[in-house]
Design a protein around this motif. Structure first.
Motif, PDB file in Angstrom:
ATOM      1  N   ARG A 102       0.829  -1.208   0.000  1.00 42.13           N
ATOM      2  CA  ARG A 102       0.000   0.000   0.000  1.00 42.13           C
ATOM      3  C   ARG A 102       0.861   1.255   0.000  1.00 42.13           C
ATOM      4  N   VAL A 103       1.941   1.215   0.758  1.00 44.00           N
ATOM      5  CA  VAL A 103       2.863   2.347   0.798  1.00 44.00           C
ATOM      6  C   VAL A 103       3.463   2.591  -0.584  1.00 44.00           C
ATOM      7  N   MET A 104       3.803   1.504  -1.279  1.00 45.73           N
ATOM      8  CA  MET A 104       4.368   1.641  -2.626  1.00 45.73           C
ATOM      9  C   MET A 104       3.363   2.259  -3.587  1.00 45.73           C
ATOM     10  N   LEU A 105       2.090   1.868  -3.466  1.00 45.57           N
ATOM     11  CA  LEU A 105       1.056   2.456  -4.317  1.00 45.57           C
ATOM     12  C   LEU A 105       0.917   3.948  -4.027  1.00 45.57           C
ATOM     13  N   ALA A 106       0.903   4.293  -2.743  1.00 48.92           N
ATOM     14  CA  ALA A 106       0.835   5.704  -2.357  1.00 48.92           C
ATOM     15  C   ALA A 106       2.053   6.459  -2.870  1.00 48.92           C
ATOM     16  N   SER A 107       3.201   5.801  -2.783  1.00 51.22           N
ATOM     17  CA  SER A 107       4.443   6.413  -3.245  1.00 51.22           C
ATOM     18  C   SER A 107       4.410   6.677  -4.743  1.00 51.22           C
ATOM     19  N   SER A 145       7.167  20.976  -4.343  1.00 48.77           N
ATOM     20  CA  SER A 145       6.790  19.622  -4.736  1.00 48.77           C
ATOM     21  C   SER A 145       6.538  18.726  -3.531  1.00 48.77           C
ATOM     22  N   GLN A 146       7.247  18.974  -2.427  1.00 43.81           N
ATOM     23  CA  GLN A 146       7.071  18.142  -1.245  1.00 43.81           C
ATOM     24  C   GLN A 146       5.712  18.349  -0.585  1.00 43.81           C
ATOM     25  N   LEU A 147       5.124  19.518  -0.766  1.00 50.33           N
ATOM     26  CA  LEU A 147       3.780  19.750  -0.228  1.00 50.33           C
ATOM     27  C   LEU A 147       2.782  18.818  -0.917  1.00 50.33           C
ATOM     28  N   ILE A 148       2.885  18.733  -2.247  1.00 48.75           N
ATOM     29  CA  ILE A 148       2.013  17.835  -3.015  1.00 48.75           C
ATOM     30  C   ILE A 148       2.299  16.386  -2.645  1.00 48.75           C
ATOM     31  N   ASP A 149       3.574  16.047  -2.610  1.00 50.86           N
ATOM     32  CA  ASP A 149       3.982  14.675  -2.306  1.00 50.86           C
ATOM     33  C   ASP A 149       3.464  14.233  -0.945  1.00 50.86           C
ATOM     34  N   THR A 150       3.651  15.063   0.058  1.00 51.68           N
ATOM     35  CA  THR A 150       3.276  14.704   1.419  1.00 51.68           C
ATOM     36  C   THR A 150       1.777  14.499   1.560  1.00 51.68           C
ATOM     37  N   ALA A 151       0.996  15.404   1.003  1.00 48.86           N
ATOM     38  CA  ALA A 151      -0.459  15.317   1.120  1.00 48.86           C
ATOM     39  C   ALA A 151      -0.990  14.043   0.458  1.00 48.86           C
ATOM     40  N   ILE A 152      -0.503  13.742  -0.751  1.00 44.67           N
ATOM     41  CA  ILE A 152      -0.970  12.550  -1.467  1.00 44.67           C
ATOM     42  C   ILE A 152      -0.494  11.281  -0.773  1.00 44.67           C
ATOM     43  N   PHE A 153       0.791  11.242  -0.427  1.00 39.33           N
ATOM     44  CA  PHE A 153       1.361  10.026   0.148  1.00 39.33           C
ATOM     45  C   PHE A 153       0.702   9.653   1.476  1.00 39.33           C
ATOM     46  N   ILE A 154       0.617  10.582   2.403  1.00 33.63           N
ATOM     47  CA  ILE A 154       0.057  10.301   3.722  1.00 33.63           C
ATOM     48  C   ILE A 154      -1.406   9.894   3.610  1.00 33.63           C
ATOM     49  N   THR A 161      -6.379   3.920   8.535  1.00 29.71           N
ATOM     50  CA  THR A 161      -5.559   3.176   9.504  1.00 29.71           C
ATOM     51  C   THR A 161      -5.266   3.994  10.754  1.00 29.71           C
ATOM     52  N   VAL A 162      -5.409   5.311  10.653  1.00 27.11           N
ATOM     53  CA  VAL A 162      -5.209   6.196  11.802  1.00 27.11           C
ATOM     54  C   VAL A 162      -6.338   7.217  11.825  1.00 27.11           C
ATOM     55  N   PRO A 163      -6.655   7.803  12.982  1.00 29.86           N
ATOM     56  CA  PRO A 163      -7.696   8.842  13.045  1.00 29.86           C
ATOM     57  C   PRO A 163      -7.353  10.036  12.148  1.00 29.86           C
ATOM     58  N   LEU A 164      -8.400  10.752  11.700  1.00 27.04           N
ATOM     59  CA  LEU A 164      -8.193  11.889  10.804  1.00 27.04           C
ATOM     60  C   LEU A 164      -7.304  12.956  11.423  1.00 27.04           C
ATOM     61  N   SER A 165      -7.440  13.160  12.727  1.00 26.09           N
ATOM     62  CA  SER A 165      -6.612  14.162  13.392  1.00 26.09           C
ATOM     63  C   SER A 165      -5.135  13.793  13.308  1.00 26.09           C
ATOM     64  N   ILE A 166      -4.844  12.501  13.458  1.00 24.14           N
ATOM     65  CA  ILE A 166      -3.465  12.023  13.347  1.00 24.14           C
ATOM     66  C   ILE A 166      -2.996  12.139  11.909  1.00 24.14           C
ATOM     67  N   LEU A 167      -3.895  11.832  10.969  1.00 23.17           N
ATOM     68  CA  LEU A 167      -3.551  11.915   9.548  1.00 23.17           C
ATOM     69  C   LEU A 167      -3.141  13.335   9.175  1.00 23.17           C
ATOM     70  N   PHE A 168      -3.943  14.311   9.600  1.00 23.94           N
ATOM     71  CA  PHE A 168      -3.627  15.709   9.305  1.00 23.94           C
ATOM     72  C   PHE A 168      -2.335  16.130   9.990  1.00 23.94           C
ATOM     73  N   SER A 169      -2.169  15.686  11.226  1.00 20.49           N
ATOM     74  CA  SER A 169      -0.942  16.000  11.965  1.00 20.49           C
ATOM     75  C   SER A 169       0.277  15.419  11.267  1.00 20.49           C
ATOM     76  N   MET A 170       0.139  14.208  10.715  1.00 22.08           N
ATOM     77  CA  MET A 170       1.243  13.571   9.999  1.00 22.08           C
ATOM     78  C   MET A 170       1.634  14.376   8.755  1.00 22.08           C
ATOM     79  N   ILE A 171       0.630  14.886   8.038  1.00 26.42           N
ATOM     80  CA  ILE A 171       0.901  15.678   6.825  1.00 26.42           C
ATOM     81  C   ILE A 171       1.674  16.943   7.189  1.00 26.42           C
ATOM     82  N   VAL A 172       1.174  17.657   8.198  1.00 25.74           N
ATOM     83  CA  VAL A 172       1.816  18.910   8.600  1.00 25.74           C
ATOM     84  C   VAL A 172       3.223  18.656   9.128  1.00 25.74           C
ATOM     85  N   THR A 173       3.338  17.670  10.005  1.00 26.64           N
ATOM     86  CA  THR A 173       4.630  17.385  10.638  1.00 26.64           C
ATOM     87  C   THR A 173       5.663  16.924   9.620  1.00 26.64           C
TER      88      THR A 173
END
Length: 204
Positions: A102-107, A145-154, A161-173
């Motif tokens: 799944r990570v590879m597909l996201a990547s 480019s990393q802004l686009i990459d991070t949002a799509i990948f995460i 697999t994780v709560p939405l709050s954690i998902l958003f936090s992961m993107i920002v972090t």
């Protein structure tokens, strides 16, 4: 030097897909382990583009895409192959590599969008400034480019697999982390570009 940069680029891509399954925490912030590797690939394409040109950078991105597709295929085959009776770790194997799948597909999805954007922005700035202001195009192309990459990948890798709050936090972090790395790798970019140019001059 070109072949070594390409090999490093592709190798880091595959490694990042495997490491991306693991999440780690620093100061309460959650990040995929791939972040420590994947961001370096943008530095490599910037160096290749600066020394060898836009076409070379595009070909490197294409090579990375096809390599990841092949990796996806082989990971899938490895998962579905019947386990030998002596192999008692099939469920763990599927858990790790299934997550990696799944990570590879996201990547792949984030890769197509962000790496090509990185090359485009980098060479637009190079066309404007010539060989000057490498620091500007290295940082601006990577940061955008990393802004686009991070949002799509995460989103693709961890949705559900994780709560939405954690998902958003992961993107920002992760994005902030990548910005710091992008700024910090600027001296390395100058070093590698200088080495590449010297090697190219010796060939003439």
């Amino acid at each position: 030097m070109f072949i070594y940069l390409n090999a490093l680029f592709v190798g880091l891509l595959i490694i990042s897909n495997i490491l991306g399954v693991k999440l780690f925490s620093i100061g309460g912030f959650v990040l995929p382990a791939a972040v420590i590797v994947y961001v370096v690939t943008y530095l490599i394409t910037d160096v290749i583009g600066e020394v060898y040109g836009k076409d070379a950078a595009r070909k490197t991105v294409q090579a990375g895409f096809f390599t990841q597709v092949l990796a996806l295929v082989f990971v899938f085959i490895a998962i579905v192959l019947p386990a030998a009776p002596v192999f008692e770790l099939q469920s763990e194997f599927e858990t790790v590599l299934g997550g990696s799948f799944r990570v590879m597909l996201a990547s792949l999805l984030s890769y197509i969008a962000s790496q090509n954007l990185d090359v485009s922005i980098f060479h637009r700035l190079k066309a404007k400034h010539g060989t000057n202001k490498l620091w500007l195009r290295n940082n601006l192309s990577t940061m955008t480019s990393q802004l686009i990459d991070t949002a799509i990948f995460i989103t693709v890798a961890f949705w559900g697999t994780v709560p939405l709050s954690i998902l958003f936090s992961m993107i920002v972090t992760q994005y902030v982390f990548k910005l710091i790395i992008a700024a910090a790798d600027t001296p390395i970019a100058y070093l590698l570009v200088g080495m590449g140019r010297r090697l190219e001059r010796k060939k003439i």
